[in-house]
Scaffold this motif. Structure first.
Motif, PDB file in Angstrom:
ATOM      1  N   ILE A  25      -4.763  13.067  -9.176  1.00 49.98           N
ATOM      2  CA  ILE A  25      -3.435  12.489  -8.964  1.00 49.98           C
ATOM      3  C   ILE A  25      -2.385  13.373  -9.637  1.00 49.98           C
ATOM      4  O   ILE A  25      -2.477  13.668 -10.828  1.00 49.98           O
ATOM      5  CB  ILE A  25      -3.366  11.055  -9.522  1.00 49.98           C
ATOM      6  N   LYS A  26      -1.426  13.783  -8.850  1.00 45.29           N
ATOM      7  CA  LYS A  26      -0.313  14.570  -9.386  1.00 45.29           C
ATOM      8  C   LYS A  26       0.844  13.660  -9.761  1.00 45.29           C
ATOM      9  O   LYS A  26       1.503  13.852 -10.781  1.00 45.29           O
ATOM     10  CB  LYS A  26       0.141  15.576  -8.320  1.00 45.29           C
ATOM     11  N   GLU A  27       1.088  12.652  -8.926  1.00 48.21           N
ATOM     12  CA  GLU A  27       2.213  11.758  -9.161  1.00 48.21           C
ATOM     13  C   GLU A  27       2.065  10.515  -8.295  1.00 48.21           C
ATOM     14  O   GLU A  27       1.582  10.590  -7.163  1.00 48.21           O
ATOM     15  CB  GLU A  27       3.524  12.468  -8.784  1.00 48.21           C
ATOM     16  N   LEU A  28       2.474   9.385  -8.822  1.00 46.88           N
ATOM     17  CA  LEU A  28       2.640   8.177  -8.023  1.00 46.88           C
ATOM     18  C   LEU A  28       4.126   7.890  -7.909  1.00 46.88           C
ATOM     19  O   LEU A  28       4.857   7.994  -8.906  1.00 46.88           O
ATOM     20  CB  LEU A  28       1.985   6.960  -8.699  1.00 46.88           C
ATOM     21  N   ALA A  29       4.564   7.533  -6.722  1.00 43.57           N
ATOM     22  CA  ALA A  29       5.951   7.102  -6.502  1.00 43.57           C
ATOM     23  C   ALA A  29       5.848   5.861  -5.620  1.00 43.57           C
ATOM     24  O   ALA A  29       5.901   5.935  -4.390  1.00 43.57           O
ATOM     25  CB  ALA A  29       6.763   8.209  -5.855  1.00 43.57           C
ATOM     26  N   LEU A  30       5.629   4.741  -6.271  1.00 42.71           N
ATOM     27  CA  LEU A  30       5.215   3.530  -5.549  1.00 42.71           C
ATOM     28  C   LEU A  30       6.327   2.936  -4.700  1.00 42.71           C
ATOM     29  O   LEU A  30       6.063   2.415  -3.617  1.00 42.71           O
ATOM     30  CB  LEU A  30       4.675   2.498  -6.538  1.00 42.71           C
ATOM     31  N   VAL A  31       7.558   3.017  -5.196  1.00 41.44           N
ATOM     32  CA  VAL A  31       8.657   2.469  -4.405  1.00 41.44           C
ATOM     33  C   VAL A  31       8.816   3.262  -3.101  1.00 41.44           C
ATOM     34  O   VAL A  31       9.177   2.707  -2.064  1.00 41.44           O
ATOM     35  CB  VAL A  31       9.966   2.448  -5.240  1.00 41.44           C
ATOM     36  N   GLU A  86       0.832  -1.194   0.000  1.00 41.50           N
ATOM     37  CA  GLU A  86       0.000   0.000   0.000  1.00 41.50           C
ATOM     38  C   GLU A  86       0.871   1.250   0.000  1.00 41.50           C
ATOM     39  O   GLU A  86       2.087   1.153   0.168  1.00 41.50           O
ATOM     40  CB  GLU A  86      -0.909  -0.004   1.228  1.00 41.50           C
ATOM     41  N   ASP A  98      -4.916   1.220  -0.564  1.00 39.62           N
ATOM     42  CA  ASP A  98      -4.854   0.095  -1.501  1.00 39.62           C
ATOM     43  C   ASP A  98      -5.421   0.510  -2.861  1.00 39.62           C
ATOM     44  O   ASP A  98      -4.741   0.403  -3.875  1.00 39.62           O
ATOM     45  CB  ASP A  98      -5.641  -1.083  -0.922  1.00 39.62           C
ATOM     46  N   LYS A  99      -6.652   1.014  -2.851  1.00 39.96           N
ATOM     47  CA  LYS A  99      -7.329   1.312  -4.121  1.00 39.96           C
ATOM     48  C   LYS A  99      -7.586   2.802  -4.290  1.00 39.96           C
ATOM     49  O   LYS A  99      -7.878   3.510  -3.335  1.00 39.96           O
ATOM     50  CB  LYS A  99      -8.655   0.559  -4.182  1.00 39.96           C
ATOM     51  N   VAL A 100      -7.457   3.231  -5.542  1.00 41.67           N
ATOM     52  CA  VAL A 100      -7.773   4.604  -5.904  1.00 41.67           C
ATOM     53  C   VAL A 100      -8.599   4.562  -7.177  1.00 41.67           C
ATOM     54  O   VAL A 100      -8.218   3.894  -8.138  1.00 41.67           O
ATOM     55  CB  VAL A 100      -6.488   5.436  -6.159  1.00 41.67           C
ATOM     56  N   ARG A 101      -9.730   5.255  -7.152  1.00 39.59           N
ATOM     57  CA  ARG A 101     -10.556   5.352  -8.362  1.00 39.59           C
ATOM     58  C   ARG A 101     -10.864   6.800  -8.678  1.00 39.59           C
ATOM     59  O   ARG A 101     -11.516   7.474  -7.893  1.00 39.59           O
ATOM     60  CB  ARG A 101     -11.885   4.624  -8.164  1.00 39.59           C
ATOM     61  N   PRO A 102     -10.412   7.269  -9.823  1.00 33.32           N
ATOM     62  CA  PRO A 102     -10.749   8.639 -10.217  1.00 33.32           C
ATOM     63  C   PRO A 102     -12.202   8.749 -10.695  1.00 33.32           C
ATOM     64  O   PRO A 102     -12.702   7.857 -11.410  1.00 33.32           O
ATOM     65  CB  PRO A 102      -9.787   8.913 -11.387  1.00 33.32           C
ATOM     66  N   HIS A 159       6.202   4.515  -1.704  1.00 28.51           N
ATOM     67  CA  HIS A 159       4.873   4.371  -1.076  1.00 28.51           C
ATOM     68  C   HIS A 159       4.121   5.698  -1.027  1.00 28.51           C
ATOM     69  O   HIS A 159       3.442   5.988  -0.043  1.00 28.51           O
ATOM     70  CB  HIS A 159       4.996   3.804   0.352  1.00 28.51           C
TER      71      HIS A 159
END
Lengths: 62, 62
Positions: free
Chosen positions: B47-53, B3, B22-26, B55
Protein backbone atom coordinates in the motif's frame (compact mmCIF):
# COMPACT_ATOMS: atom_id res chain seq x y z
CA UNK A 1 -18.77 10.13 3.01
CA UNK A 2 -16.64 7.06 2.82
CA UNK A 3 -14.15 7.62 5.52
CA UNK A 4 -13.31 4.85 8.00
CA UNK A 5 -12.34 4.57 11.63
CA UNK A 6 -8.86 3.40 12.56
CA UNK A 7 -8.52 0.88 15.37
CA UNK A 8 -5.41 -0.55 16.96
CA UNK A 9 -5.88 -4.26 17.55
CA UNK A 10 -4.22 -5.67 20.63
CA UNK A 11 -5.09 -9.30 21.18
CA UNK A 12 -8.88 -9.44 21.02
CA UNK A 13 -9.31 -5.75 21.88
CA UNK A 14 -9.59 -2.87 19.44
CA UNK A 15 -8.73 0.66 20.54
CA UNK A 16 -10.15 3.53 18.50
CA UNK A 17 -7.25 5.65 17.28
CA UNK A 18 -8.85 8.11 14.87
CA UNK A 19 -12.34 8.54 13.46
CA UNK A 20 -13.32 9.65 9.97
CA UNK A 21 -9.99 8.75 8.41
CA UNK A 22 -9.61 9.82 4.82
CA UNK A 23 -5.93 9.30 4.02
CA UNK A 24 -3.38 6.78 5.21
CA UNK A 25 0.28 6.81 4.20
CA UNK A 26 2.67 4.10 5.31
CA UNK A 27 6.21 5.09 6.22
CA UNK A 28 9.12 2.94 7.35
CA UNK A 29 8.41 3.58 11.01
CA UNK A 30 4.64 3.87 11.05
CA UNK A 31 1.51 5.29 9.48
CA UNK A 32 0.36 8.82 8.91
CA UNK A 33 -3.42 9.04 9.29
CA UNK A 34 -5.40 12.07 8.20
CA UNK A 35 -9.08 12.56 8.92
CA UNK A 36 -11.62 14.32 6.75
CA UNK A 37 -10.96 17.59 8.62
CA UNK A 38 -7.24 17.47 7.80
CA UNK A 39 -6.19 16.47 11.32
CA UNK A 40 -3.17 14.21 11.27
CA UNK A 41 -1.94 11.53 13.59
CA UNK A 42 1.21 9.47 13.29
CA UNK A 43 1.20 6.03 14.84
CA UNK A 44 3.93 3.42 15.06
CA UNK A 45 1.88 0.61 13.64
CA UNK A 46 1.14 -1.13 10.38
CA UNK A 47 -2.04 -2.01 8.56
CA UNK A 48 -3.40 -5.38 9.60
CA UNK A 49 -6.61 -5.27 7.59
CA UNK A 50 -8.95 -2.94 5.76
CA UNK A 51 -12.69 -3.62 5.86
CA UNK A 52 -14.04 -0.64 3.97
CA UNK A 53 -17.71 -1.62 3.81
CA UNK A 54 -17.56 -1.81 7.62
CA UNK A 55 -15.63 1.50 7.68
CA UNK A 56 -12.76 -0.12 9.53
CA UNK A 57 -9.01 0.20 9.30
CA UNK A 58 -7.37 -2.30 11.63
CA UNK A 59 -3.82 -1.54 12.74
CA UNK A 60 -1.34 -3.48 14.81
CA UNK A 61 1.94 -2.65 16.47
CA UNK A 62 4.96 -3.66 14.44
CA UNK B 1 -21.35 1.48 -0.33
CA UNK B 2 -17.92 2.54 0.72
CA UNK B 3 -15.70 0.32 -1.27
CA UNK B 4 -12.70 1.71 -3.16
CA UNK B 5 -10.84 0.99 -6.35
CA UNK B 6 -7.30 -0.35 -6.19
CA UNK B 7 -4.73 1.12 -8.56
CA UNK B 8 -1.12 0.15 -9.10
CA UNK B 9 0.99 3.25 -9.43
CA UNK B 10 3.91 3.04 -11.80
CA UNK B 11 5.67 6.35 -12.20
CA UNK B 12 2.93 8.82 -13.07
CA UNK B 13 0.55 6.14 -14.36
CA UNK B 14 -2.10 4.32 -12.38
CA UNK B 15 -3.35 0.93 -13.55
CA UNK B 16 -6.74 -0.22 -12.23
CA UNK B 17 -6.24 -3.57 -10.50
CA UNK B 18 -9.61 -4.25 -8.86
CA UNK B 19 -12.82 -2.28 -8.49
CA UNK B 20 -15.18 -2.20 -5.52
CA UNK B 21 -12.57 -3.42 -3.04
CA UNK B 22 -13.93 -4.13 0.40
CA UNK B 23 -11.11 -5.94 2.20
CA UNK B 24 -7.35 -5.68 2.01
CA UNK B 25 -4.95 -7.87 3.95
CA UNK B 26 -1.21 -7.35 3.79
CA UNK B 27 1.04 -10.42 3.79
CA UNK B 28 4.82 -10.65 3.69
CA UNK B 29 4.88 -11.08 -0.07
CA UNK B 30 1.93 -8.97 -1.15
CA UNK B 31 -1.67 -7.96 -0.62
CA UNK B 32 -4.87 -9.95 -0.74
CA UNK B 33 -7.68 -7.81 -2.15
CA UNK B 34 -11.32 -8.83 -1.90
CA UNK B 35 -14.13 -7.00 -3.65
CA UNK B 36 -17.70 -6.59 -2.41
CA UNK B 37 -18.72 -9.72 -4.35
CA UNK B 38 -16.14 -11.86 -2.56
CA UNK B 39 -13.79 -12.07 -5.54
CA UNK B 40 -10.17 -12.16 -4.47
CA UNK B 41 -6.98 -11.07 -6.10
CA UNK B 42 -3.46 -11.40 -4.76
CA UNK B 43 -0.92 -8.87 -5.91
CA UNK B 44 2.77 -8.55 -5.15
CA UNK B 45 2.62 -4.96 -4.08
CA UNK B 46 2.30 -2.83 -0.98
CA UNK B 47 0.00 0.00 0.00
CA UNK B 48 1.37 3.36 -1.04
CA UNK B 49 -1.59 5.47 0.02
CA UNK B 50 -5.26 5.28 0.91
CA UNK B 51 -7.57 8.12 -0.12
CA UNK B 52 -10.91 6.82 1.04
CA UNK B 53 -13.04 9.86 0.31
CA UNK B 54 -11.80 9.56 -3.28
CA UNK B 55 -12.41 5.77 -3.14
CA UNK B 56 -8.79 5.09 -3.99
CA UNK B 57 -6.30 2.53 -2.80
CA UNK B 58 -2.92 3.22 -4.36
CA UNK B 59 -0.49 0.33 -4.53
CA UNK B 60 3.11 0.10 -5.67
CA UNK B 61 5.46 -2.74 -6.45
CA UNK B 62 7.75 -3.65 -3.60
Amino acid sequence: MCEANAYLRNGDKEELILEAVDKVRPFDDGLLLEDIYGRRKFIRAKIKELALVDHKIILERE
